[in-house]
Design an enzyme around this catalytic site. Sequence first.
Site, PDB file in Angstrom:
ATOM      1  N   HIS A 184       0.835  -1.209   0.000  1.00 52.09           N
ATOM      2  CA  HIS A 184       0.000   0.000   0.000  1.00 52.09           C
ATOM      3  C   HIS A 184       0.868   1.257   0.000  1.00 52.09           C
ATOM      4  CE1 HIS A 184      -2.718   2.896   2.426  1.00 52.09           C
ATOM      5  NE2 HIS A 184      -3.057   2.947   1.150  1.00 52.09           N
TER       6      HIS A 184
HETATM    7 CA    CA Z   1       0.445  -0.294  -4.285  1.00 52.82          CA
END
Ligand code: CA
Length: 393
Positions: A184
């Site tokens: 992320h």
């Molecule tokens: Ca990513």
Amino acid sequence: ESGITRPKGYNVSFHCNPDMEKHHFGMTHPMKPWRLTLSKSLIYSYGMSFAMDNYVSRAATYEELATFHSTDYLDFLGTVLPEPVPRDLENQNPDLKFNLGGSDCPLFDGLYDYCSMSAGGALDGARKLCSKQSDIAIAWGGGLHHAKKAEASGFCYINDIVVAILQLLRYYPRVLYIDIDVHHGDGVEEAFFSTDRVMTVSFHKYDPNNFFPGTGALDDNGPKSEHNPGAHHAVNVPLNDGITDEQYEWLFNSIIGRIVEKFRPGAIALQCGADSLAGDRLGRFNLQVQGHGACVEFCKKYNLPLILFGGGGYTPRNVARAWAYETSIAISCDDKISPTLPQHVPWRDQFRQDTLFPTLEQILGEPRVNRNSQKRLQDILQHVTEQLRFVQA
Ligand code: CA
Ligand code: TV1
Ligand code: ZN
């Protein structure tokens, strides 16, 4: 020889600094700056440098880094020296200042130089876009998306992406940030949480308890406080192990297509972390070089100023293949790159097979089970589509 020629009509600039590649995080650390050397070697062997403007990037200055990072943090980063940490204490040292010196973000010789060079390449690329000297800028040494304003995280110390986007925002009203690293893009997301001038989109493996950094759920879309213009401007695409090219391309094109239509960015910043490829030492996906590259191709089609960053990527031969292929996509109009590696590429043995596009069987032996149902992917697209109702250009 490779059929690659300088196309008319647009310019690609390539930003790197060979001094960056000499740094070492430590023997067993997965981040190997040497993968940049292998990538460039493949890019140059294909003859691609003749179709780009090549720049040796400078180190970013303290003032440039301070456009995002706190001076406390930068001052500390500039003065810390590597200290040998007793092996058994590596993970439990209770007073790591700014999260520096643990096993993920070790202190090593020349750390500050390494960080400022990574940011220098990204910033040079952004400036070339702003001055219109370049239409696509490439900074494979950047893409360190986890670094925070006053904290190192996940192999990242300086957030070159944020610094580069801040530069783009001087010229472009809205910037779209897309992150295809398997992790992320939390640092970039957080940096722009309170502005509607940057929309961040991260595709990543999501498993809050078992996969770093644990953030980036589908409904984490920016703080929905009363007067936050940045609310709804963070898009998260949480995925499971084993996603394939076909599924990823469908989801990527659908989501990015809708976002560009709605948000109307003036420039696109694409983090091309190569740890989303099959066979990555830390990754969990089944993407091939073709599927990863298709994301670059899709973004290029908008003819907007585009900056490409590197990022993760822990199996150097795969990283080199992906970033070489993506460089070829940036420079070529219609002519396709030869799928066979150039004959005299240095470190030929590193690549194992002489193809740019190894099959899943060649990469993995046996493929990873795909845990992404089509239904789940449709639900993700549905959520993003509804989220976009709150976004206007
Ligand atoms: Ca990513
Ligand atoms: C030293 C030696 C460090 C071997 C780190 C894998 C190592 C990892 C190592 C490792 C490793 C992580 C965590 C756990 C947080 C920790 C560049 C509570 C075999 C952009 C960063 C991943 C990814 C960090 C960076 C993660 C990027 N995974 N061996 N460390 N703690 N950290 O899980 O997004 O690619 O793994
Ligand atoms: Zn990563």
